[in-house]
Design an enzyme around this catalytic site. Structure first.
Site, PDB file in Angstrom:
ATOM      1  N   TYR A 102       0.831  -1.279   0.099  1.00  0.00           N
ATOM      2  CA  TYR A 102      -0.124  -0.049   0.233  1.00  0.00           C
ATOM      3  C   TYR A 102       0.760   1.225   0.098  1.00  0.00           C
ATOM      4  CZ  TYR A 102      -4.262   2.483   1.046  1.00  0.00           C
ATOM      5  OH  TYR A 102      -5.333   3.184   0.859  1.00  0.00           O
ATOM      6  N   GLY A 111     -10.121  -1.535  -7.973  1.00  0.00           N
ATOM      7  CA  GLY A 111      -9.965  -2.166  -8.987  1.00  0.00           C
ATOM      8  C   GLY A 111     -10.067  -3.711  -8.665  1.00  0.00           C
TER       9      GLY A 111
END
Length: 386
Positions: free
Chosen positions: A79, A298
């Protein structure tokens, strides 16, 4: 901003210079190396001296903290935003705390703190605070105050926040609200937005908020055996129309959508994409000239592919949305958005996305509770309560 974790088990009395002071035993979930949560998490215990607060310090205890996909990605090291590693928790080597969302209750404040008092509910004002813990020590500006149920009642509100609403307020509802209001001016009663992932938490919030703001909406969902039931539930939440991915990608169904938009007298100006792949292509095609598509996820792991003709002939724009980046240096925007979401919750106009709640009672190590939650995330959002 800094933070120290703790757990309220029982204050321990220490004799110092013929005086007694209390120490609060604390626990937090940490990691020293990135990896899978089942492999790298551990529980660290330490103590906080609650008799010697600095003037601007605040001690809080945790009421609840959820497990979000971004929390898991942070632990895995994939991340973009990561908490700093520190030895401040008493570890031999630097370790990072887990968790970004959480609801806390103030239990003690320093002498200069006037904005908070014991009993107030708060959430972190900064990212990477580390919420998988039992308590925290920070400065007063590390927190944003939320009304607790008693305060809502005293202010004449029909509903007070639940722990789930407070603990999950700063990501999904804010994402939905800001995408709908911060980039494109939608004309109430006329204009439309279209979104895929209509059954996701953000999708459900967007449908509700769209209805509250009088925006028309189309939610795209996957086909399923109980399709009629799901469509009815999404329309009850606020979606104007609900279509399947097959309809989203069907040229034959396109005129039906155009007719819906035409009848409203408005335009389809905004698309919200959390899927990618051909689903994102489908919702992009539904937009009128000068439309904007915001991508905030996504889930298909497929790239966003947009026909060149949309850019040339319809002046289409595609952009990313990351609520963390938008709000990290804008506390005013975060606070004003929170206030709107809170007001809707208090008025009973907004329904929160339910979580699967597990109470921490000390029977197993804290990190194991979160590891179980990560493993069970496929069943729904997990919330650890205290």
């Amino acid at each position: 901003m800094y933070s120290v974790l703790k757990q309220s088990i029982r204050p321990r009395l220490l004799a110092t210079h013929n005086q007694f002071r209390t120490m609060i035993t604390a626990q937090a979930v940490l990691y020293t190396q990135h990896g899978e949560p089942k492999d790298v998490l551990f529980t660290q215990s330490f103590e906080i001296d609650d008799d010697n607060l600095a003037p601007n310090e605040v001690i809080v205890k945790t009421l609840g903290s959820p497990i979000n996909p971004s929390d898991i990605n942070q632990i895995q090291g994939v991340y973009p935003s990561k908490p700093a590693k520190t030895t401040g928790f008493g570890t031999a080597e630097p370790a990072a705390p887990c968790g970004n969302e959480g609801l806390f209750e103030v239990i003690k404040v320093g002498s200069n703190v006037s904005s908070l008092e014991a009993g107030d509910w708060v959430i972190p004002s900064h990212v990477n605070f580390g919420t998988w813990r039992t308590h925290a020590l920070g400065n007063d500006d590390d927190f944003i105050k939320l009304p607790n149920p008693a305060q809502s009642k005293a202010n004449g509100k029909p509903n007070g926040l639940t722990i789930n609403q407070g603990a999950t307020i700063s990501v999904n509802p804010l994402t939905a609200y800001l995408m709908l209001t911060h980039y494109v001016k939608l004309t109430p009663g006329k204009d439309w937005f279209i979104q895929n992932g209509g059954t996701s938490a953000v999708g459900k919030y967007a449908s509700q908020i769209g209805k509250l703001l009088n925006f028309n909406s189309i939610s795209v969902i996957r086909d399923r055996p109980n399709l009629d039931e799901v469509v009815a539930s999404l329309k009850e939440l606020g979606a104007t129309q609900v279509i399947t991915e097959d309809q989203n990608n069907s040229k034959e169904f396109g005129p039906t959508i155009k007719e819906w938009i035409k009848q409203s007298g408005g335009e389809a100006k905004l698309a919200l994409n959390c899927v990618g792949g051909k689903s994102s292509t489908g919702i992009a095609r539904k937009l009128n000239n000068n439309g904007l598509m915001l991508t905030y996820g996504g889930m298909s792991f497929q790239p966003v592919t947009i026909p060149t003709s949309l850019y040339i002939f319809k002046n289409f724009t595609s952009a990313g949305f990351w609520v963390t980046e938008l709000l990290k240096n804008n506390k005013e925007l975060k606070t004003s958005t929170l206030n709107q979401i809170i007001a809707w919750y208090e008025e009973g106009k907004l329904t929160d996305a339910k979580s699967i709640e597990t109470l921490y009672d000390g029977t197993k190590p804290l990190h194991e509770l979160y590891q179980d939650g990560v493993a069970n995330s496929k069943d729904g959002k997990q919330l650890i309560t205290y």
